[in-house]
Design a protein around this motif. Structure first.
Motif, short mmCIF file in Angstrom:
data_model
loop_
_atom_site.label_atom_id
_atom_site.label_comp_id
_atom_site.label_asym_id
_atom_site.label_seq_id
_atom_site.Cartn_x
_atom_site.Cartn_y
_atom_site.Cartn_z
N ALA A 1 0.96 6.36 -1.68
CA ALA A 1 1.92 5.55 -1.61
C ALA A 1 2.95 5.35 -2.64
O ALA A 1 4.13 5.08 -2.28
N GLU A 2 2.59 5.69 -3.67
CA GLU A 2 3.73 5.68 -4.72
C GLU A 2 4.63 6.90 -4.51
O GLU A 2 5.94 6.65 -4.92
N GLU A 3 4.32 7.96 -4.37
CA GLU A 3 5.12 9.19 -4.00
C GLU A 3 6.24 8.83 -2.87
O GLU A 3 7.04 9.23 -2.89
N LEU A 4 5.45 8.34 -1.92
CA LEU A 4 6.42 7.98 -0.60
C LEU A 4 7.11 6.81 -0.44
O LEU A 4 7.75 6.29 0.40
N HIS A 5 6.76 5.89 -1.62
CA HIS A 5 7.41 4.56 -1.69
C HIS A 5 7.05 3.75 -0.49
O HIS A 5 7.98 3.12 0.12
N ILE A 6 5.84 3.76 -0.35
CA ILE A 6 5.36 2.71 1.04
C ILE A 6 4.25 2.09 0.43
O ILE A 6 3.71 2.35 -0.59
N GLY A 7 4.13 0.95 1.38
CA GLY A 7 2.92 0.30 0.72
C GLY A 7 1.46 0.69 0.95
O GLY A 7 1.12 1.53 1.73
N GLN A 8 0.48 0.35 -0.04
CA GLN A 8 -0.82 1.04 -0.18
C GLN A 8 -1.43 0.47 0.98
O GLN A 8 -2.24 1.36 1.50
N LEU B 1 5.38 18.19 5.51
CA LEU B 1 4.74 16.99 5.39
C LEU B 1 5.40 15.71 5.07
O LEU B 1 5.44 14.66 5.47
N VAL B 2 6.26 15.85 3.79
CA VAL B 2 6.72 14.81 3.37
C VAL B 2 7.94 14.23 4.37
O VAL B 2 7.91 12.84 4.67
N GLU B 3 8.64 15.27 5.07
CA GLU B 3 9.42 14.75 6.27
C GLU B 3 8.70 14.21 7.40
O GLU B 3 9.26 13.19 7.89
N ASN B 4 7.73 14.80 7.75
CA ASN B 4 6.93 14.27 8.74
C ASN B 4 6.35 12.82 8.35
O ASN B 4 6.26 11.93 9.25
N ALA B 5 5.67 12.60 7.17
CA ALA B 5 5.04 11.52 6.67
C ALA B 5 6.00 10.36 6.83
O ALA B 5 5.68 9.08 6.92
N LEU B 6 7.24 10.76 6.59
CA LEU B 6 8.28 9.42 6.61
C LEU B 6 9.15 9.09 7.73
O LEU B 6 10.06 8.39 7.97
N ARG B 7 8.54 10.04 8.90
CA ARG B 7 9.51 9.77 10.09
C ARG B 7 8.91 8.47 10.76
O ARG B 7 7.64 8.32 10.72
N GLU B 8 9.86 7.79 11.46
CA GLU B 8 9.59 6.52 12.15
C GLU B 8 9.11 6.78 13.64
O GLU B 8 8.56 5.89 14.21
N ASP B 9 9.44 8.06 14.09
CA ASP B 9 8.79 8.34 15.44
C ASP B 9 7.69 9.07 15.47
O ASP B 9 7.22 9.55 16.79
N LEU B 10 6.96 9.32 14.54
CA LEU B 10 5.57 9.98 14.73
C LEU B 10 4.52 9.20 15.67
O LEU B 10 4.52 7.93 15.35
N GLN C 1 3.80 24.79 11.22
CA GLN C 1 4.33 23.10 11.15
C GLN C 1 3.27 22.43 11.37
O GLN C 1 2.52 22.55 12.39
N PRO C 2 2.83 21.37 10.50
CA PRO C 2 2.07 20.25 10.76
C PRO C 2 2.19 19.63 11.91
O PRO C 2 1.22 19.09 12.60
N ARG C 3 3.30 19.25 12.40
CA ARG C 3 3.62 18.53 13.59
C ARG C 3 3.55 19.44 14.97
O ARG C 3 3.99 20.34 15.08
N GLU D 1 -0.73 10.98 14.28
CA GLU D 1 -0.17 12.14 13.56
C GLU D 1 0.51 11.85 12.39
O GLU D 1 0.32 12.79 11.53
N GLN D 2 0.97 10.52 12.06
CA GLN D 2 1.55 10.15 10.99
C GLN D 2 0.00 10.33 9.89
O GLN D 2 0.50 10.45 8.53
N ALA D 3 -0.94 9.68 10.37
CA ALA D 3 -1.99 9.57 9.45
C ALA D 3 -2.43 10.98 9.01
O ALA D 3 -2.96 11.09 7.83
N ARG D 4 -2.39 11.69 9.94
CA ARG D 4 -2.85 13.24 9.59
C ARG D 4 -1.61 13.79 8.66
O ARG D 4 -2.41 14.70 7.65
N ALA D 5 -0.55 13.53 8.78
CA ALA D 5 0.36 14.04 7.72
C ALA D 5 0.01 13.41 6.36
O ALA D 5 0.26 14.08 5.23
N TYR D 6 -0.39 12.11 6.35
CA TYR D 6 -0.78 11.58 5.03
C TYR D 6 -1.72 12.26 4.26
O TYR D 6 -2.12 12.60 3.28
N ARG D 7 -2.95 12.58 5.19
CA ARG D 7 -4.06 13.12 4.91
C ARG D 7 -3.91 14.54 4.16
O ARG D 7 -4.31 14.84 3.18
N ALA D 8 -2.98 15.02 5.03
CA ALA D 8 -3.04 16.73 4.83
C ALA D 8 -1.95 16.55 3.11
O ALA D 8 -2.30 17.63 2.23
N LEU D 9 -0.89 15.56 2.83
CA LEU D 9 -0.31 15.67 1.69
C LEU D 9 -1.20 15.31 0.55
O LEU D 9 -1.16 16.02 -0.56
#
Length: 311
Positions: free
Chosen positions: A173-180, A140-149, A64-66, A153-161
């Motif tokens: 950003a397009e895949e996760l629907h977040i701002g670039q 990673l998708v679940e971790n990258a979109l969590r608000e409690d990370l 688990q990446p987290r 830790e969230q940046a590492r999830a982004y990089r791993a994805l």
């Protein structure tokens, strides 16, 4: 782009549709309303992959990446599970080698359930085979979109994805629907020295301020400025001034001093407060204050000593 991710999303979506009976005819449609089930059960089916699994038959995924889980937050979640019960199932897969279910999504809830002493957890069992890359992607998708990370830790999830899929920051950003811009700021945290990253994750240093510090080219300067920010309580604007000063190789403005109160006796005191960072010291501030006070006295028609009319 993102074909694996879309496949996994469709698979998860299928489970939801099945649990809601979306692709099946209701009994009322097949055999008539008179012979169908009560209205509250019409069109409703139980998902075949849902199960209530003993907590001791579930284990975490060592890949688990987290890696970090806040103990205080886990205790709060455990208390919530005790009082309100489990509101959302976790997702698991069966591991033949260990003869146990392995958490895919929801390790915090599993850890909290152990703390709470719950006997079992509601789970969705993922039966479709997943290779190591696909398991990583789900987590990673679940971790990258969590608000409690934590931010790093969230940046590492982004990089791993990004690394797992060969994505750019824009594609992520397009895949996760977040701002670039959010992705850019997050990834910049990974370029900071480790002590600065620790200050960010501990909450001592705001991610937005750390992003500004990251604009300095020298890691030793980044660490030094970060220490100053934490010890002196500089805000983002003041940090920007410091960074500009360093880049321009000119002295940085002094931080905003703490208020100073001077007791003059006879029940009189004078307090000097600085509204922003400045190079003006206490003595200079008092001289300016005295000059302004004398001008105000003259404007009221009295001499500076208050002994009579001005000549």
């Amino acid at each position: 782009m993102g074909s694996k991710l879309e496949t996994l999303r469709r698979s998860a979506g299928g489970n939801v549709r099945e649990s809601m009976g979306a692709d099946r005819q209701s009994s009322a449609e097949q055999g008539g309303a008179a012979s169908g089930p009560p209205a509250r059960w019409q069109g409703v089916t139980k998902p075949k992959d849902a199960a209530l699994i003993p907590v001791d038959r579930i284990t975490n995924d060592p890949d688990q990446p987290r890696k970090e889980f806040d103990e205080e937050a886990l205790r709060r979640l455990a208390d919530s599970l005790k009082t309100r019960g489990q509101l959302q199932p976790i997702r698991v897969r069966w591991d033949e080698g260990s003869q146990r279910y392995v958490v895919l999504v929801g390790e915090r809830r599993w850890r909290a359930a152990r703390l709470a002493g719950l006997p079992a957890l509601s789970c969705i069992v993922h039966d479709a085979p997943l290779d190591a890359d696909e398991r990583l992607m789900v987590q990673l998708v679940e971790n990258a979109l969590r608000e409690d990370l934590k931010p790093v830790e969230q940046a590492r999830a982004y990089r791993a994805l990004m690394d797992a899929n060969g994505w750019s920051g824009r594609q992520l950003a397009e895949e996760l629907h977040i701002g670039q811009a959010s992705v850019v700021r997050a990834l910049a945290l990974l370029e900071l020295p480790e002590p600065v990253q620790e200050q960010v994750d501990s909450g001592a240093l705001a991610p937005s301020v750390a992003y500004e510090i990251g604009k300095l080219p020298d890691p030793s300067q980044q660490a030094e400025v970060a220490r100053a920010v934490v010890s002196e309580g500089l805000n983002r604007s003041e940090v920007g001034q410091v960074i500009q000063s360093i880049k321009a190789r000119r002295p940085a403005p002094s931080p905003k001093p703490d208020p100073v109160t001077i007791d003059l006796g006879d029940g009189v005191s004078v307090t000097v407060r600085w509204r922003k960072a400045t190079s003006i010291g206490l003595s200079q501030a008092l001289r300016r204050a005295l000059k302004l006070a004398q001008e105000q006295e003259r404007d009221r028609g009295r001499d500076p000593d208050g002994t009579g009319e001005a000549a």
